[in-house]
Design a protein around this motif. Sequence first.
Motif, short mmCIF file in Angstrom:
data_model
loop_
_atom_site.label_atom_id
_atom_site.label_comp_id
_atom_site.label_asym_id
_atom_site.label_seq_id
_atom_site.Cartn_x
_atom_site.Cartn_y
_atom_site.Cartn_z
N LYS A 148 -4.97 -60.85 20.10
CA LYS A 148 -6.01 -59.81 20.19
C LYS A 148 -6.02 -59.17 21.56
O LYS A 148 -6.15 -57.95 21.69
N PHE A 149 -5.87 -59.98 22.61
CA PHE A 149 -5.81 -59.42 23.96
C PHE A 149 -4.64 -58.46 24.08
O PHE A 149 -4.77 -57.35 24.62
N ILE A 150 -3.48 -58.87 23.57
CA ILE A 150 -2.28 -58.04 23.67
C ILE A 150 -2.47 -56.72 22.93
O ILE A 150 -2.08 -55.66 23.41
N ARG A 151 -3.07 -56.77 21.76
CA ARG A 151 -3.22 -55.56 20.94
C ARG A 151 -4.31 -54.63 21.43
O ARG A 151 -4.23 -53.41 21.23
N THR A 152 -5.35 -55.18 22.06
CA THR A 152 -6.50 -54.35 22.42
C THR A 152 -6.61 -54.05 23.91
O THR A 152 -6.91 -52.91 24.30
N LEU A 153 -6.41 -55.04 24.76
CA LEU A 153 -6.63 -54.84 26.19
C LEU A 153 -5.36 -54.54 26.97
O LEU A 153 -5.39 -53.80 27.95
N PRO A 211 4.71 -69.27 20.80
CA PRO A 211 4.19 -67.93 21.11
C PRO A 211 5.18 -66.80 20.88
O PRO A 211 5.02 -65.72 21.43
N SER A 212 6.21 -67.01 20.04
CA SER A 212 7.21 -65.96 19.85
C SER A 212 6.60 -64.68 19.28
O SER A 212 7.00 -63.58 19.66
N GLU A 213 5.62 -64.80 18.38
CA GLU A 213 4.98 -63.61 17.83
C GLU A 213 4.21 -62.85 18.91
O GLU A 213 4.20 -61.62 18.94
N GLU A 214 3.57 -63.59 19.79
CA GLU A 214 2.84 -62.96 20.89
C GLU A 214 3.80 -62.30 21.88
O GLU A 214 3.50 -61.23 22.43
N ILE A 215 4.93 -62.94 22.12
CA ILE A 215 5.92 -62.35 23.02
C ILE A 215 6.45 -61.04 22.44
O ILE A 215 6.57 -60.02 23.14
N LYS A 216 6.73 -61.03 21.15
CA LYS A 216 7.19 -59.79 20.50
C LYS A 216 6.12 -58.71 20.60
O LYS A 216 6.42 -57.55 20.88
N GLU A 268 3.70 -53.56 22.90
CA GLU A 268 2.56 -52.84 23.47
C GLU A 268 2.79 -52.37 24.90
O GLU A 268 2.16 -51.41 25.34
N ARG A 269 3.68 -53.05 25.62
CA ARG A 269 3.88 -52.74 27.02
C ARG A 269 4.96 -51.67 27.19
O ARG A 269 5.90 -51.60 26.40
N ASP A 270 4.83 -50.83 28.19
CA ASP A 270 5.83 -49.82 28.49
C ASP A 270 7.16 -50.50 28.79
O ASP A 270 7.25 -51.33 29.70
#
Length: 216
Positions: free
Chosen positions: A89-94, A113-118, A123-125
Amino acid sequence: MITISCIATDMNLPDYSEVHEKMVATRYRLQEDETRLAAIAACPKKDTVLELYSGVGGTTRLYKEAFDKIVTNDINPSSIATHKMSALKFIRTLLPIMADKIDLVDFDCYGSPSEEIKAFFEERDSQDVPIVVAFADGLGLWLKRCKKDERTARVRRRYLLPSDFQFDESHPWREHDRIIEEFMKQIAKKYGMKCKKISTIQTPHKNYVIGSYLFT
């Protein structure tokens, strides 16, 4: 208006030395500290670190000494984190609205955390490099929840493994380090970057790989 809370490192954090001594008594705390110190040393700039699973602050104390700003998150309401939500949620929103360039991001979740890393790289430039990615990935424990006949397909999908990448399908955790390395290479390839292993260790029971990579 949404704001991103940072911990400036000239501010006083709680003293976690007692907690750290308890952690030292556990099997991998010192080794984990060593991998984080290697990640910090390899980080070209040390302005901002994002710690997505900050917990009680065992690793935060290392970052406090090295970085100007620390952004902390953890879903546990009793953690020291300034943001209390799931990492995804942090990655997608903040993450998309963060003004600061992140120099190091820590996925120390003791899960997988592979899904979070992807999601982070989605989300990041992609031009926002160099960046160091630190992680603790528990493939061995994650696979215990998978049916044996689903393991190969799920490992390949989760870690972006190409069809020509071969590994021990009966015991994939034995080649966890190789799988992680290929995963990082595939992430780098997808976004036109290069990656280099800083350091990794695999725990004796093959449950976790702990380490870091530099993306440029």
